[in-house]
Design an enzyme around this catalytic site. Sequence first.
Site, short mmCIF file in Angstrom:
data_model
loop_
_atom_site.label_atom_id
_atom_site.label_comp_id
_atom_site.label_asym_id
_atom_site.label_seq_id
_atom_site.Cartn_x
_atom_site.Cartn_y
_atom_site.Cartn_z
N LYS A 297 10.04 -21.74 -16.63
CA LYS A 297 9.60 -20.56 -17.38
C LYS A 297 10.71 -20.09 -18.31
O LYS A 297 11.80 -19.77 -17.86
CB LYS A 297 9.21 -19.43 -16.41
CG LYS A 297 8.91 -18.09 -17.10
CD LYS A 297 8.51 -17.00 -16.09
CE LYS A 297 8.36 -15.63 -16.78
NZ LYS A 297 8.05 -14.54 -15.82
N LYS B 48 6.95 -2.50 -19.31
CA LYS B 48 7.71 -2.23 -18.09
C LYS B 48 8.40 -0.88 -18.21
O LYS B 48 8.70 -0.43 -19.31
CB LYS B 48 8.80 -3.30 -17.91
CG LYS B 48 8.28 -4.66 -17.50
CD LYS B 48 9.42 -5.62 -17.25
CE LYS B 48 8.93 -6.98 -16.82
NZ LYS B 48 8.28 -6.99 -15.50
N ASP C 41 14.62 -13.66 -17.63
CA ASP C 41 13.30 -14.20 -17.36
C ASP C 41 13.14 -15.64 -17.89
O ASP C 41 12.06 -16.21 -17.82
CB ASP C 41 12.23 -13.27 -17.94
CG ASP C 41 10.96 -13.25 -17.11
OD1 ASP C 41 11.01 -13.67 -15.95
OD2 ASP C 41 9.91 -12.81 -17.64
N ASP D 19 1.92 -8.11 -18.49
CA ASP D 19 3.21 -8.34 -17.84
C ASP D 19 3.14 -9.54 -16.88
O ASP D 19 4.18 -10.02 -16.42
CB ASP D 19 3.64 -7.08 -17.09
CG ASP D 19 5.13 -7.09 -16.76
OD1 ASP D 19 5.85 -7.97 -17.28
OD2 ASP D 19 5.57 -6.22 -15.98
N GLU E 12 2.86 -12.54 -17.54
CA GLU E 12 2.86 -13.50 -18.65
C GLU E 12 3.40 -14.87 -18.25
O GLU E 12 3.10 -15.86 -18.88
CB GLU E 12 3.70 -12.93 -19.81
CG GLU E 12 5.22 -13.19 -19.74
CD GLU E 12 5.91 -12.53 -18.55
OE1 GLU E 12 5.31 -11.60 -17.97
OE2 GLU E 12 7.02 -12.95 -18.20
N ARG F 99 2.80 -16.86 -15.70
CA ARG F 99 1.73 -17.80 -15.34
C ARG F 99 0.93 -18.23 -16.56
O ARG F 99 0.39 -19.33 -16.61
CB ARG F 99 0.83 -17.16 -14.27
CG ARG F 99 0.18 -15.88 -14.72
CD ARG F 99 -0.33 -15.02 -13.56
NE ARG F 99 0.74 -14.24 -12.95
CZ ARG F 99 0.56 -13.41 -11.93
NH1 ARG F 99 -0.65 -13.27 -11.40
NH2 ARG F 99 1.57 -12.73 -11.43
#
Length: 498
Positions: A267, A279, A290, A349, A351, A353
């Site tokens: 990811k 968020k 992330d 949020d 996102e 997946r």
Amino acid sequence: MEFSIKNGSPEKQRGSCVVVGVFEPGKLTSPAALLDKASNGFIAKIIQRGDMEGKPGSTLLLHDVPGVLSERILLVGLGKEKDFRDKGFTSALRSTFKKLNEISLSDATLYLTELAVKKRSVAWCVRQAASIALDTTYKFEQFKTQKSESHRQLEKLKIGIERRRELSDATTGLEQGIAIGEGMALAKNLGNLPPNICHPSYLAEQAQAMAAEFKLECSVLERADMEQLGMHSLLAVAKGSHQPPKLIILNYRGAKSSQKPIVLVGKGVTFDTGGISLKPGAEMDEMKYDMCGAASVLGTLHAVARMALPINLTVIVPATENMPGGAATRPGDIVTSMSGQTIEILNTDAEGRLILCDALTYAERFEPETVIDVATLTGACVVALGNIATGLFANQDDLARELLDAGDEAFDRAWHMPLWDDYQDLLKSPFADMANIGGRWGGAISAACFLSRFTKKFTWAHLDIAGTAWKSGSDKGATGRPVPLLTHYLLQRAGKLN
Ligand code: BES
Ligand code: MN
Ligand code: ZN
């Protein structure tokens, strides 16, 4: 750092420092006993006085010990011998390097790697020593105008091996440990970089640079390519950002082309604001991490290429930002993924997946032997496992077992979570084939269930590293996990682990 293996007795080593262990209560390890003998009981006397009891984490530095050629001896406490396992060994190494860094020594010879760690080989001990040396001396200071230079870094580490017959295993372990340590450093650097620098195009450039270094094949798909492939789930995440998304593909070929590749998918959300499902502000800066899944698969590829493992490995990184904006995806939007399945995006949020599902479908074209995705996927995984274990999900138990074992071996552990069909109902949508969220409870599992709908055609595992990829608080920083786990898995697959 420069590493070497030194054969010979500790009292004969010249240099700044030799490091030897002491068990509780004051029991000398065999290298410590050799130093004691050479110095006519100098060390035993210090122990009798109670200055070094062998407690875990304790260290004692001695200067100019008679009969010993090295300038210094560092005694390191190992705890009780009968309890001495992986944790005791790796902690002792961490205390050692912490101390060596504190006193700014430029070189040292380590006599800890021959200790009998229950069920562990010399190769294992040396592998751990090298990767922990690199891990603990890692610094990320490129944005500081004032470097902490007053301080000298450990530059040369010699690993003392008394027994000649162990030299060859130690050498193999050393090479592997360096490869893992460097892979972790690469992953940490990418993770720690600020999100204004480390954006999707930057990740693509880094992948290309790595391809050039190791002669790998690299391709980068642009927005238009993704549109053509029908990756509307991935593209939905990128819509709010001014940074163009990239789908990065790297191919390492170490085996015959007939051998099916192992595919790692990471990811690569270079910043996750949550999108329209914004968020809260606190600690939002940490969402620069992330993309640590991406960083870890790149770090692992680096390690594999450096070791020239006889396997075929493909790395896929879907890279994008998740931003709010006039063009951003709205909660309620429905998109069609590359697989043809439709998704109702109830929360922008969730996102990770959405980008992974299209990358996983794309992985099918490589006819993979196994696919493993790595992602900072859910806060729920952090609630479940904290920052010790990575969450592991798999659609095949043998693969789960192999990854758990690799994590144990690497001391970069994962924990097996359920992926039972019973959880699939959480993803029901009244309007599309599925929703992208599964409600409040079991969030790490519903996220994995979502991914499982895109991995039916191959053996697949998912590592949720939301809790393990970085540390918060005063020692904030990327950890380089799960590079050790993944590299050990691949070493095992390549038959190179001993
Ligand atoms: N990147 C986050 C997951 C995350 C959150 C990792 C905090 C580490 C710390 C992910 O994209 C996310 O936002 N997940 C949501 C999913 C939810 C909306 C179903 C989460 O975990 O809150
Ligand atoms: Mn998110
Ligand atoms: Zn995210």
